[in-house]
Design an enzyme around this catalytic site. Structure first.
Site, mmCIF file in Angstrom:
data_model
loop_
_atom_site.group_PDB
_atom_site.id
_atom_site.type_symbol
_atom_site.label_atom_id
_atom_site.label_comp_id
_atom_site.label_asym_id
_atom_site.label_seq_id
_atom_site.Cartn_x
_atom_site.Cartn_y
_atom_site.Cartn_z
ATOM 1 N N GLU D 60 43.461 49.691 31.878
ATOM 2 C CA GLU D 60 44.295 48.765 31.108
ATOM 3 C C GLU D 60 44.783 49.331 29.780
ATOM 4 O OE1 GLU D 60 41.598 47.946 32.782
ATOM 5 O OE2 GLU D 60 42.225 46.352 34.136
ATOM 6 N N HIS D 129 36.705 35.048 33.579
ATOM 7 C CA HIS D 129 37.956 35.023 34.344
ATOM 8 C C HIS D 129 38.836 33.831 33.982
ATOM 9 C CE1 HIS D 129 37.004 38.480 36.724
ATOM 10 N NE2 HIS D 129 37.889 38.231 37.656
#
Ligand SMILES: Cc1ncc(C[n+]2csc(CCOP(=O)(O)OP(=O)(O)O)c2C)c(N)n1
Ligand SMILES: Cc1ncc(C[n+]2csc(CCOP(=O)(O)OP(=O)(O)O)c2C)c(N)n1
Ligand SMILES: [Mg+2]
Ligand SMILES: [Mg+2]
Lengths: 322, 351, 322, 351
Positions: D60, D129
């Site tokens: 990322e 999440h």
């Protein structure tokens, strides 16, 4: 001795398989309401590695954690209850399938961020060293986790400081639907690349549980003796979809042929056959082991199902330890 | 009482913590180097050995994960970033792991780590070496965020942070490192989450943090001469916040000014206003105000930082305005030619 | 041709040295009020690499960026003005020594976060590929930057996608006061480790500007031809303190002996001698080149000194592009 | 008019952007896979080729830096994170580089990147999440932060984000993906920084964002039956904020309730209260209130999320209280047995 080892290893394999497939069966009841990544097909790595660890050695895992939890000896009642979101779950219903823990057997936790537990294992190893203990800390992760910078940073640190960590990469060829080819250089083996960072490496067939065990035992022995980190890569394959209970060879990211090729190499069947051939065990013993485990698993689901849901009241006071 | 500099107080806290508990370790880029992170870690390696005090690679995310991992097995790591900005490389480990492990594993893990982060202003630290991002950490459930102002508080709060079983972000403003205050010898703790009342008054409540409290103290001295008396609350920890003291004061004065070392948007100083509105509405006599940095990256040139940062002068002006007076802070304060971009004569950049 | 190259290379070297040493001289006037990392002693890498690049090739750099900016042809008046915080500075006084830019010569920027510009270079290379251009993008960084995960992630991506990037690691043995030994495994060469990730590598003596140039020219040629990334490591040494104008061999993190050993290998003197020996140039030509550069540098400082400070008014409207 | 789902609207915005400008590229984990990020990127690779639509490694931070680098040379990358939580690995590149390049290089660079981040609630997404961290990004000068609610806005705002010359954090709530609204064909843009008035009333101003606006709409329907009428402002972008519309409304109603999909501390919903106090003080008839998540990580079990998230019922209750009525949202709303942890029947976890 080796005999018992083999039987224990078989038990681990079958228990993982049974739990995973039972989850798959029951998932569409929609009572397990959290993302769930099954390990069916990959049992060989979890079982083989954990068979080589002592009870007080430590293990971390990732999103696909059931197999590691079970192989390390984690309580399956608490695991299933966690997936059902019950108060009896190993994380009291706060973590779900991706956040399992059983400290009583050294399973320190699994988390859902790819690569997230890799430095944690090095940190535990650092603590072990500071405390002059001989424990080994092991962390399991997939082939995508090696793409995260934190993996590399951790290996560099562990090598520089000789930390007793066992890094286990389960290369199942995919990250969700993405094949290795779009993520890593062609013709570059992960274990070779990692060796370049300065760590001892080995690799093997993850679907041969005995090979996994032997390579792991060897690695664990070296780690304890030399106080060094070791990296092992095992090739394997997940049978079901990345997340959830179904098969998904029809949606196009991999072929049925590839799947069948790997299904042939079923680690459970492979090992069962090996034990039979080696006469470690006979068919009826196998059946009775299986029956015992199936009972245990069913009982765990019953327990989970029957348990109470946790109460929200008061939970806000559990954000901090006091 | 014995006076110590803030940086010496930090150093002493380390020494005490490491003495009383062999599980305390200290690491980070440069902690064992000749400068010892502005003096704060000098001598520790000699006293406690290289297993407990050590330098690291430039690998902020892994080193944070390593602190967390070690803490799960009873170690109390203190990690240091010479600039808060570097910690942005480790937000994943701080937010996704450290802040959540206790809660998400049903209370079975504790994560007793302390992460020191140094912030600053002036001397051309510029856009990527002076960010005051305490509010980002304060937004994350599971973290504690501490910002001491005095040497006394620095020592007591660092000791509390190290022995707290939760992850603590410990923010030191570079301009405080040389300020002295009375510091008792030996071990003492200051409760995380308790503010300190620095001055008393009925006109207005100022809630301040870290270096802004120093500017506020100067401002209050001048304001007193015009018979303006304020409650000055140094919050000391940004998370948890000492709401009781803040509400109590605002209920008395009816007026609130918050001072922030960072940008206003999405900040704890906005929260203070929101919570005060919620809890002290009927006591408020005037609109609460916020003095924070403009919503822009830190510029580097001294001619730009001069107007970017908030100083006593600005505090005087806003207090004066809130009370309907017309004092001019810039006329009232004589800085005696000291450049605006250094905390004092002792500071000779570049760090 | 080679003659001109050599003279240009010498000019670059001397210009960098002169700028850096003049900054060191004047720094204690405390008019340059920002952290400043000097490159004295490391000129060979900057000059040799940039000599191998075309004007429209791109360069990024780190905190220690003066040499790269100058070597790529950046305007030194604007650079000095930036360090003085003036409105005529290359970043309008907003960036300081660590944030230099001169887009007119492809110098796209330097930043202060270790490793921060490494992925940017890969991104520019991606854009170059998308635009079917043949430009090469080069990024300079130190031996500590390879410890950041983002370095590894970037190399992995650049190799997998064949991005035309030139990665230049200037190994000066230290990160601030930390020697390599506390940061990276013993007996592991950076370039060898990096090769394991799958990229072509080479290494050389950073204090021999001609060797740097030849290796870079070779690499740049391959990058353009094969559209691949290449990593080069050059060994070198910084003479002055990590940040600031002084020498600091007395404070204990390195020895005077080590410093003198490297000072012997002064890249500027080395190259000057080489040119004299090879009769590329004679003493009087050298003196006249030096005099010209000294004038230019002095003029740049005068310009910076005389320039106005930027105005705060209105600057809040420059946070976003509109 | 033609109706599209939010996810289809995103897909269409991509298609239009990539058609009209060859410099637009789309990448991120899974953008070209069979699921196409909940359908939002389906078909793009087939239409625009693998050079412009591609999968990436799990890296990322580097991939964000690569987006920034490409954007410096004229490319307009759109990067996608299937969960906002993953972007925490790239905070360094987002905050230290993307947000600052335009300003700190004296305006010579622009960074036209868009980073899509998907947030959510329910279905056991749990602590790592489902974080709604828009306020962290809003705290950073130099970023824009967009949070569309309707399909119409999603398309118009994504197009504006892609063609904006600044870095834009584009936050999509998973529970909106299946909601339909009228969506015109072709290219249209919605100005970033302009809110949308969803309903009008004199009793109270509700300032809401993203999925909370859906809950607010339900609540307002019920409230109407009790003759309570509110201004509902869907802010659409969190940074910059449409202060004009908010202040205008509060000056009319004298009452403010902010709804946030995230935690309250250090949040944009606190800012709204602080700014309203500063700008509309004399119009305020009652204390402004904030409805946000409790200060704790997201729990996973459905029995816990049930009380963790805020719903129409809670909005009704707080509005009622602010107006001195005694409506009971839980009695007034019949959810018809639909579980609380899914947005609708179409949603069958796990993603
Ligand atoms: C930092 C981060 N990025 C992306 C994801 C989304 N994600 C969840 S599992 C997964 C695949 C990981 O692949 P691998 O490491 O090979 O493990 P496997 O699923 O094959 O067991 C991804 C990308 C994530 N959880 N964390
Ligand atoms: C992410 C990050 N961590 C730490 C620092 C502090 N720091 C500034 S320069 C530097 C040394 C870097 O060493 P190296 O990359 O070898 O470059 P050199 O200074 O030797 O040229 C460090 C650690 C930083 N700027 N950024
Ligand atoms: Mg995989
Ligand atoms: Mg170096």
């Amino acid at each position: 001795m080796e005999h018992t080892l083999k039987i224990n290893l078989f038990k681990k394999l079958f228990k993982i398989r049974t739990v995973e497939e039972t989850i798959a069966d029951k998932y569409t009841e929609w009572e397990m309401r959290c993302p769930t990544h099954l390990s069916t097909g990959q049992e060989g790595v979890a079982a083989g590695v954990c068979q080589a660890l002592e009870d007080d050695d430590f293990v971390f895992s990732s999103h696909r954690s059931h197999a590691h939890y079970i192989a390390k000896g984690g309580d399956i009642r608490k695991m299933i209850a966690e997936i059902y979101g019950k108060s009896t779950g190993c994380s009291a219903g706060r973590g779900g399938s991706m956040h399992l823990i059983d400290k009583s057997v050294g399973f320190l936790g699994s988390t859902s961020i790819v690569g997230g537990t890799i430095p944690l294992a090095a940190g535990v190893a650092l603590s072990v060293k500071l405390k002059n203990s001989s424990q080994v800390t092991c962390t399991f992760f997939g082939d995508a986790a090696v793409e995260e910078g934190v993996f590399y940073e951790t290996i560099n640190y562990a090598v520089t400081n000789k930390l007793p960590v066992l890094f286990i990469c389960e290369n199942n060829l995919y990250s969700v639907y993405s094949p290795l080819s779009v993520r890593q250089p062609e013709n570059r083996n992960i274990f070779e690349m990692v060796e370049g960072i300065g760590i001892s490496v080995d690799h093997g067939n993850g679907n041969d549980p005995w090979e996994v065990f032997e390579k792991s035992r060897n690695a664990v022995g070296k780690i304890r003796e030399l106080q060094i980190p070791i990296f092992l890569e095992f090739s394997t394959y997940r049978w079901r979809e990345h997340c959830g209970p179904f098969f998904d060879n029809d949606i196009g990211y991999r072929t049925e042929t590839e799947f069948l090729h790997w299904k042939e190499k079923d680690p459970l069947q492979f090992f069962e056959n090996m034990l039979l051939e080696q006469r470690v065990i006979d068919e009826s013993q196998i059946q009775s082991i299986k029956a015992g485990i199936i009972d245990e698993v069913n009982e765990a689901f019953q327990f989970a199902h029957d348990s109470d849901f946790p109460d929200f009241t008061g939970i806000q006071n559990s954000v901090y330890h006091s | 009482m014995r006076k110590l500099k803030f940086s010496q107080a930090i150093n002493e806290a380390f020494e005490i913590a490491m003495q009383i508990n062999p599980n305390v370790i200290c690491y980070g880029l440069g902690v064992d180097d000749p400068k010892g992170v502005f003096g704060t870690t000098l001598g520790l390696k000699e006293k406690f050995g290289k297993d407990r005090v050590f330098d690291t690679p430039a690998s902020e995310n892994a080193m944070t994960g390593i602190a967390i991992g070690a803490s799960l097995n009873g170690i109390r790591p203190v990690m240091t970033h010479q600039r808060l900005d570097f910690s942005l490389l480790s937000m994943d480990q701080i937010i996704n792991n450290a802040a959540k492990f206790h809660f998400m594993f049903g209370g079975q893990h504790t994560v007793p780590i302390t992460i020191r982060m140094i912030t600053g202003r002036g001397w051309g630290q510029g856009p990527t070496h002076s960010q005051n991002l305490q509010s980002i950490f304060a937004h994350i459930p599971g973290l504690k965020v501490v910002m001491p102002t005095t040497a006394y508080d620095a020592k007591g709060l660092l000791l509390s942070s190290i022995f707290d079983d939760n992850p603590v972000i410990f923010i030191e403003h570079r301009w405080l490192h040389n300020l002295e205050s009375d510091v008792p010898e030996g071990d003492y703790r200051i409760e995380i989450g308790k503010s300190k009342k620095i001055s008393d008054g009925f006109d207005l409540t100022i809630v301040s943090m870290s270096y802004m409290t120093v500017e506020a103290i100067h401002a209050l001295e001048i304001l007193k001469k015009s018979d303006i008396h304020c409650d000055l609350i140094d919050i000391r920890s940004v998370k948890p916040m000492d709401w009781t003291t803040i509400f109590h004061s605002v209920k008395k004065t009816g007026r609130l000014l918050t001072l922030d070392t960072g940008v206003g948007q999405g900040s704890v100083s906005s929260d203070i206003i929101a919570e005060v509105c919620h809890n002290c509405w009927s006591s408020l006599k005037a609109q609460p105000e916020r003095l924070s940095l403009p919503d822009m990256p830190t510029p580097t040139s001294p001619s730009l930082t001069k107007h970017f940062y908030r100083r006593s002068e600005d505090i005087i002006n806003i207090v004066s305005k809130m009370l309907g007076k017309d004092l001019d802070g810039y006329a009232l304060i004589d800085r005696d030619g000291l450049p605006h971009d250094v905390p004092g004569d002792w500071f000779k950049g570049p760090f």
